[in-house]
Scaffold this active site. Structure first.
Site, PDB file in Angstrom:
ATOM      1  N   GLY A 174       0.789  -1.222   0.000  1.00 30.99           N
ATOM      2  CA  GLY A 174       0.000   0.000   0.000  1.00 30.99           C
ATOM      3  C   GLY A 174       0.819   1.270   0.000  1.00 30.99           C
ATOM      4  N   ILE A 175       0.394   2.229   0.811  1.00 30.02           N
ATOM      5  CA  ILE A 175       1.039   3.543   0.870  1.00 30.02           C
ATOM      6  C   ILE A 175       2.485   3.416   1.329  1.00 30.02           C
ATOM      7  CG2 ILE A 175       1.020   5.774   2.039  1.00 30.02           C
ATOM      8  CD1 ILE A 175      -2.062   5.568   2.095  1.00 30.02           C
ATOM      9  N   ASP A 213       6.079  -6.462  15.289  1.00 26.47           N
ATOM     10  CA  ASP A 213       4.729  -6.090  15.717  1.00 26.47           C
ATOM     11  C   ASP A 213       4.816  -4.686  16.299  1.00 26.47           C
ATOM     12  OD1 ASP A 213       2.298  -5.667  16.929  1.00 26.47           O
ATOM     13  OD2 ASP A 213       2.366  -7.468  18.189  1.00 26.47           O
ATOM     14  N   TYR A 249     -11.771   4.347  15.008  1.00 23.48           N
ATOM     15  CA  TYR A 249     -10.763   4.641  13.987  1.00 23.48           C
ATOM     16  C   TYR A 249     -10.661   6.147  13.766  1.00 23.48           C
ATOM     17  CZ  TYR A 249      -8.434   4.829   9.445  1.00 23.48           C
ATOM     18  OH  TYR A 249      -7.564   5.125   8.416  1.00 23.48           O
ATOM     19  N   LYS A 294      -7.312   8.704  14.421  1.00 24.08           N
ATOM     20  CA  LYS A 294      -6.677   9.524  13.397  1.00 24.08           C
ATOM     21  C   LYS A 294      -6.739  11.019  13.745  1.00 24.08           C
ATOM     22  CE  LYS A 294      -5.138   6.307  10.741  1.00 24.08           C
ATOM     23  NZ  LYS A 294      -3.674   6.111  10.589  1.00 24.08           N
ATOM     24  N   THR A 323      -6.039   0.574  -1.349  1.00 25.56           N
ATOM     25  CA  THR A 323      -5.148  -0.276  -0.565  1.00 25.56           C
ATOM     26  C   THR A 323      -5.939  -1.452  -0.015  1.00 25.56           C
ATOM     27  OG1 THR A 323      -5.577   0.876   1.517  1.00 25.56           O
ATOM     28  CG2 THR A 323      -3.785   1.740   0.130  1.00 25.56           C
TER      29      THR A 323
END
Length: 252
Positions: free
Chosen positions: A21-22, A63, A157, A161, A192
């Site tokens: 992904g990113i 992790d 979530y 953020k 993604t």
């Protein structure tokens, strides 16, 4: 002014969530811009493994929620490349559901991965940057830190953020006088693995695209170019900012 200000020659970057992904797109672009990169994630992918066959790349599994991992990643970066100039704090997870049914186990997973781990990684990276008197941190936030997404419900979530955006601003304030810039990137709906299930759901995909004025999803490579700007000297007077790259989603 030369376009060389966008280059990262001689710089070393640590990129979490760097296996796809990113994160992976950013590593590739940083490499093209002259940087050496240490990537980390729980496991490698075929694409990240192929990239790290090059001498300017390395992969260290870990992790990110383990309190010992940030220090190990910094030590590995310093041992491999001898310095640390850029952090792309990219690792994260998403989860959603009704607020009143969102159990503590899922809440802990979101907050430990999306907020506590990036805090610890940035804290570990600040130390060698202070020794060098320079550094650039790019925290990956989200448009979810600004809006209530629809149709999915994801209060945990979104909260994680929003906290990343605020953490970025306060870190920037604290370290601006010591040569360290701290910025965030807030992607919209990007193609993604995290978003692919929704993108392949016709009903959800329709809502997402209709609420994005540009009418399409973003690509990881488009986020990588934003991360390169923030990490490079092209953004030498930019700190404490959150760059929104969302096709216009939050404009309405």
């Amino acid at each position: 002014m030369s376009l060389d200000i966008f280059r990262l020659d001689g710089k070393v970057a640590l990129i979490t969530g760097g296996n796809r992904g990113i994160g992976l797109a950013t590593a590739k672009l940083f490499g093209e811009a002259g940087a050496k990169c240490l990537l980390s994630a729980r496991s490698e992918t075929d694409e990240s493994r192929a990239l790290c066959e090059g001498e300017n790349f390395a992969f260290v599994p870990g992790d990110i929620t383990d309190p010992a991992t940030p220090g190990k990643l910094v030590d590995a970066t310093m041992e491999k490349f001898g310095r640390l100039d850029v952090l792309v704090n990219n690792a994260g997870v998403a989860d959603g559901g009704d607020f009143h049914n969102f159990d503590d186990e899922r809440l802990d997973r979101i907050m430990s991965t999306n907020l506590i781990a990036p805090f610890r990684v940035a804290r570990a990276c600040i130390r060698p940057m202070l020794d060098q008197g320079a550094g650039s941190i790019v925290n990956i936030g989200s448009i979810s830190g600004y809006v209530a997404n629809k149709p999915q419900l994801q209060v945990a979530y979104n909260s994680s953020k929003a906290a990343i955006h605020q953490m970025t601003a306060v870190m920037a304030f604290e370290y601006a006088s010591r040569g360290i810039r701290v910025n965030a990137l807030a992607p919209g709906y990007i193609r993604t693995r995290m978003a692919i299930d929704g993108m392949e759901d016709p009903a959800m995909s329709k809502v997402w695209q209709e609420n994005t004025p540009m009418g399409r999803f973003g690509e990881p490579e488009e986020m990588a170019s934003c991360a390169l700007f923030l990490a490079s000297d092209a953004a030498s007077y930019v700190t404490g900012a959150t760059l929104v790259a969302d096709g216009g989603y939050i404009t309405h």
